[in-house]
Motif scaffolding. Structure first.
Motif, mmCIF file in Angstrom:
data_model
loop_
_atom_site.group_PDB
_atom_site.id
_atom_site.type_symbol
_atom_site.label_atom_id
_atom_site.label_comp_id
_atom_site.label_asym_id
_atom_site.label_seq_id
_atom_site.Cartn_x
_atom_site.Cartn_y
_atom_site.Cartn_z
ATOM 1 N N UNK A 158 -3.154 1.850 3.884
ATOM 2 C CA UNK A 158 -3.908 0.591 3.919
ATOM 3 C C UNK A 158 -5.087 0.552 2.960
ATOM 4 N N UNK A 159 -5.340 1.589 2.240
ATOM 5 C CA UNK A 159 -6.451 1.583 1.291
ATOM 6 C C UNK A 159 -5.983 1.407 -0.151
ATOM 7 N N UNK A 160 -4.723 1.686 -0.407
ATOM 8 C CA UNK A 160 -4.168 1.537 -1.756
ATOM 9 C C UNK A 160 -3.736 0.087 -1.965
ATOM 10 N N UNK A 161 -3.780 -0.378 -3.172
ATOM 11 C CA UNK A 161 -3.276 -1.721 -3.478
ATOM 12 C C UNK A 161 -1.805 -1.801 -3.108
ATOM 13 N N UNK A 177 -13.557 4.454 5.209
ATOM 14 C CA UNK A 177 -13.709 3.491 6.285
ATOM 15 C C UNK A 177 -12.640 2.434 6.365
ATOM 16 N N UNK A 178 -11.956 2.152 5.263
ATOM 17 C CA UNK A 178 -10.916 1.126 5.266
ATOM 18 C C UNK A 178 -9.509 1.702 5.395
ATOM 19 N N UNK A 179 -9.383 3.011 5.565
ATOM 20 C CA UNK A 179 -8.075 3.656 5.658
ATOM 21 C C UNK A 179 -7.630 3.774 7.112
ATOM 22 N N UNK A 180 -6.328 3.801 7.301
ATOM 23 C CA UNK A 180 -5.728 3.995 8.616
ATOM 24 C C UNK A 180 -4.751 5.153 8.516
ATOM 25 N N UNK A 181 -4.657 5.943 9.585
ATOM 26 C CA UNK A 181 -3.722 7.056 9.584
ATOM 27 C C UNK A 181 -2.297 6.522 9.568
ATOM 28 N N UNK A 182 -1.496 7.052 8.683
ATOM 29 C CA UNK A 182 -0.082 6.728 8.586
ATOM 30 C C UNK A 182 0.667 7.775 9.417
ATOM 31 N N UNK A 183 1.326 7.327 10.489
ATOM 32 C CA UNK A 183 1.972 8.268 11.401
ATOM 33 C C UNK A 183 3.005 9.155 10.715
ATOM 34 N N UNK A 184 3.781 8.600 9.802
ATOM 35 C CA UNK A 184 4.783 9.396 9.093
ATOM 36 C C UNK A 184 4.155 10.468 8.222
ATOM 37 N N UNK A 185 3.126 10.105 7.489
ATOM 38 C CA UNK A 185 2.431 11.083 6.635
ATOM 39 C C UNK A 185 1.741 12.151 7.481
ATOM 40 N N UNK A 186 1.146 11.730 8.606
ATOM 41 C CA UNK A 186 0.484 12.683 9.494
ATOM 42 C C UNK A 186 1.500 13.704 10.002
ATOM 43 N N UNK A 187 2.646 13.207 10.470
ATOM 44 C CA UNK A 187 3.670 14.111 11.009
ATOM 45 C C UNK A 187 4.199 15.050 9.926
ATOM 46 N N UNK A 188 4.369 14.554 8.716
ATOM 47 C CA UNK A 188 4.834 15.406 7.617
ATOM 48 C C UNK A 188 3.814 16.504 7.306
ATOM 49 N N UNK A 240 -17.878 4.580 4.021
ATOM 50 C CA UNK A 240 -18.205 5.350 5.214
ATOM 51 C C UNK A 240 -17.077 6.356 5.436
ATOM 52 N N UNK A 241 -17.419 7.620 5.517
ATOM 53 C CA UNK A 241 -16.428 8.682 5.735
ATOM 54 C C UNK A 241 -16.295 8.896 7.241
ATOM 55 N N UNK A 242 -15.267 8.258 7.814
ATOM 56 C CA UNK A 242 -15.078 8.362 9.262
ATOM 57 C C UNK A 242 -14.305 9.630 9.588
ATOM 58 N N UNK A 243 -14.735 10.288 10.668
ATOM 59 C CA UNK A 243 -14.082 11.509 11.132
ATOM 60 C C UNK A 243 -13.219 11.168 12.336
ATOM 61 N N UNK A 244 -11.915 11.267 12.162
ATOM 62 C CA UNK A 244 -10.953 10.964 13.221
ATOM 63 C C UNK A 244 -10.495 12.274 13.852
ATOM 64 N N UNK A 245 -10.503 12.341 15.177
ATOM 65 C CA UNK A 245 -10.241 13.591 15.898
ATOM 66 C C UNK A 245 -8.858 13.583 16.525
#
Length: 144
Positions: free
Chosen positions: A139-142, A48-59, A29-34
């Protein structure tokens, strides 16, 4: 693409509900996060199983990840929470496709309502959304 839209008699407003309605694993499921970035709406489309990584987002975006409120999503993006899709959005909305999607040949984003989806290849998703590829989730990578 209208003839490929799937409409359900049940809600597909969450990753879990959408996966049940479609009949696939939740990760597809391709979730759209706003988010709000520099006063503008930004969509991060992730697996659908991924979570935003705050550090990567800020970078990537040079600001802290701040999700929009449901009212802001309707106003700034043009779709209600539970049906946000990465296409047919308001002018000025930035669309970014997360690397977590690349594990799949096709994914299922919503189609603007809380009971719809469409199966798209990654090329179709990029072409329809005009999205740019980013790597802002975890959270989606091994091993993560």
């Amino acid at each position: 693409m209208e003839n490929r839209i799937l409409e359900f008699d049940v809600s597909s407003a969450t990753v879990e509900l959408a996966a049940q309605a479609v009949g696939c694993e939740p990760a597809r499921i391709a979730k759209s996060l706003s988010f709000l970035v520099d006063g503008h709406a930004v969509l991060v489309v992730a697996a659908g199983d991924a979570k935003v990584d705050n550090g990567r987002f800020k970078a990537q975006f040079h600001t802290k990840a701040k999700m929009l409120t449901p009212d802001q999503v309707v106003e700034l993006v043009g779709h209600a929470v539970g049906g946000v899709c990465p296409f047919a959005v308001n002018d000025g909305v930035g669309v970014y496709l997360d690397e977590s999607l690349r594990r799949f040949a096709a994914v299922y984003p919503a189609c603007g309502s809380s009971n719809s989806a469409i199966e798209l290849t990654l090329d179709e998703l990029q072409n329809l959304s005009g999205g740019e590829w980013v790597d802002v989730c975890k959270a989606w990578r091994d091993g993560e």
